[in-house]
Design a protein around this motif. Sequence first.
Motif, PDB file in Angstrom:
ATOM      1  N   PHE A 237      16.587  15.750  65.541  1.00  0.00           N
ATOM      2  CA  PHE A 237      16.622  14.493  64.789  1.00  0.00           C
ATOM      3  C   PHE A 237      15.211  14.020  64.442  1.00  0.00           C
ATOM      4  CE2 PHE A 237      16.218   9.828  65.150  1.00  0.00           C
ATOM      5  CZ  PHE A 237      16.834   9.484  63.956  1.00  0.00           C
ATOM      6  N   LEU A 238      14.321  14.019  65.427  1.00  0.00           N
ATOM      7  CA  LEU A 238      12.973  13.498  65.201  1.00  0.00           C
ATOM      8  C   LEU A 238      12.153  14.396  64.279  1.00  0.00           C
ATOM      9  CD1 LEU A 238      12.074  12.130  68.753  1.00  0.00           C
ATOM     10  CD2 LEU A 238      12.730  10.824  66.718  1.00  0.00           C
ATOM     11  N   ASP A 239      12.396  15.702  64.327  1.00  0.00           N
ATOM     12  CA  ASP A 239      11.695  16.600  63.410  1.00  0.00           C
ATOM     13  C   ASP A 239      11.988  16.242  61.957  1.00  0.00           C
ATOM     14  OD1 ASP A 239      10.538  17.992  65.456  1.00  0.00           O
ATOM     15  OD2 ASP A 239      11.904  19.705  65.379  1.00  0.00           O
ATOM     16  N   PHE A 240      13.208  15.780  61.725  1.00  0.00           N
ATOM     17  CA  PHE A 240      13.561  15.321  60.376  1.00  0.00           C
ATOM     18  C   PHE A 240      13.051  13.906  60.126  1.00  0.00           C
ATOM     19  CE2 PHE A 240      16.465  12.553  58.015  1.00  0.00           C
ATOM     20  CZ  PHE A 240      16.343  13.095  56.745  1.00  0.00           C
ATOM     21  N   ALA A 241      13.265  12.989  61.087  1.00  0.00           N
ATOM     22  CA  ALA A 241      13.039  11.560  60.859  1.00  0.00           C
ATOM     23  C   ALA A 241      11.568  11.172  60.813  1.00  0.00           C
ATOM     24  CB  ALA A 241      13.752  10.745  61.937  1.00  0.00           C
ATOM     25  N   ILE A 242      10.740  11.768  61.650  1.00  0.00           N
ATOM     26  CA  ILE A 242       9.343  11.332  61.734  1.00  0.00           C
ATOM     27  C   ILE A 242       8.606  11.485  60.401  1.00  0.00           C
ATOM     28  CG2 ILE A 242       7.090  11.847  62.769  1.00  0.00           C
ATOM     29  CD1 ILE A 242       8.512  12.269  65.423  1.00  0.00           C
ATOM     30  N   SER A 278       2.412  14.932  70.054  1.00  0.00           N
ATOM     31  CA  SER A 278       0.961  14.724  70.029  1.00  0.00           C
ATOM     32  C   SER A 278       0.236  15.985  69.570  1.00  0.00           C
ATOM     33  CB  SER A 278       0.457  14.302  71.409  1.00  0.00           C
ATOM     34  OG  SER A 278       0.708  15.313  72.373  1.00  0.00           O
ATOM     35  N   LYS A 279       0.924  17.140  69.643  1.00  0.00           N
ATOM     36  CA  LYS A 279       0.327  18.388  69.163  1.00  0.00           C
ATOM     37  C   LYS A 279       0.525  18.566  67.656  1.00  0.00           C
ATOM     38  CE  LYS A 279       1.131  20.710  73.581  1.00  0.00           C
ATOM     39  NZ  LYS A 279       1.963  21.731  74.298  1.00  0.00           N
ATOM     40  N   ILE A 280       1.425  17.768  67.082  1.00  0.00           N
ATOM     41  CA  ILE A 280       1.748  17.904  65.657  1.00  0.00           C
ATOM     42  C   ILE A 280       1.094  16.816  64.821  1.00  0.00           C
ATOM     43  CG2 ILE A 280       3.642  17.953  63.969  1.00  0.00           C
ATOM     44  CD1 ILE A 280       5.479  18.883  66.254  1.00  0.00           C
ATOM     45  N   TYR A 281       1.087  15.564  65.352  1.00  0.00           N
ATOM     46  CA  TYR A 281       0.588  14.419  64.593  1.00  0.00           C
ATOM     47  C   TYR A 281      -0.624  13.810  65.289  1.00  0.00           C
ATOM     48  CZ  TYR A 281       5.178  14.710  62.353  1.00  0.00           C
ATOM     49  OH  TYR A 281       6.291  15.141  61.681  1.00  0.00           O
ATOM     50  N   GLY A 282      -1.513  13.214  64.500  1.00  0.00           N
ATOM     51  CA  GLY A 282      -2.616  12.455  65.061  1.00  0.00           C
ATOM     52  C   GLY A 282      -2.173  11.039  65.391  1.00  0.00           C
TER      53      GLY A 282
END
Length: 296
Positions: A237-242, A278-282
């Motif tokens: 879900f979060l992979d899509f929503a973020i 935290s490894k994907i987004y700043g």
Amino acid sequence: MILKQFIIVTGMSGAGKTMTLKVLEDFGFITIDNLPPELLPQLFRLISDRPEASHSRGVVATVDIRNVTRAKGQAGSSFVKVIDDISQAWQGDVKVIFLTASDEELLRRYERTRRVHPLNRGMSTLEGIIAERDMLAPVLDRADIVIDTSMMDLHQHRDRLLKEFFEYEGGISIIISSFGYKYGVPQDSSFVMDVRCLPNPYYVDELKNLTGEDDAVKDYLLQFPETHKFMDLTKNFLDFAIPQFLNNVRGQLHISVGCTGGRHRSVAVAEWLYEVYSKIYGGVCVIHRDKGHGHQ
């Protein structure tokens, strides 16, 4: 322009504007308290090119509801227009921090301090709180950062501001927080994940006094297939929503994870989500609001 940041602090009366101003002043901001909103453009123009501005982190001004009530129903919209005009004129880092708290908590604070609500003219304190919340709805929608201080003490409030302005160079874009349902859902949540469906470490004697940050609690939860299934579905879900949220919605994304007491399951899941994103987004931070309460 020499000015680095222009921050406007507003929100519900009693939610902590003065405390916010003091914390930011301690960390190098020039602060102005209780400024009428129509003077914000003049303040900005006056201070933006002054040499002392280059030696500070920026300027913080608080705006109180007492200074926008003259416009009655248009108070919030008028305030938003002032902010938008400043942002367009400067094209710099202008942020609006909106402080809020639950009606019940604000009422307790007024009763404890015996202060009179600024809208308390011919109405009860609770009626004043409700009227103020309605008046400030457009400002809440425009805010870049929303902080719910309902369950915060001074240390937690200070920690929240430090994470926002000093821990990451670019500021915070994603907040992952744990909480306990028995203490209330954070009002500034974008998404709420309920992990009360997972096995509860509180009822295991050797885990009861630990928290979800401890490996023993995490290992216990990972024994159960439902934990893995929950994490897989949540991540999908979060992979899509973020990215949808960050690309299309103003302000921060606040993912709240709740269990009964905010000490074990919610903390562990919030830590796992922080590890992933935290490894994907700043600009990702994790906050454990109720970890110290010592209950389920």
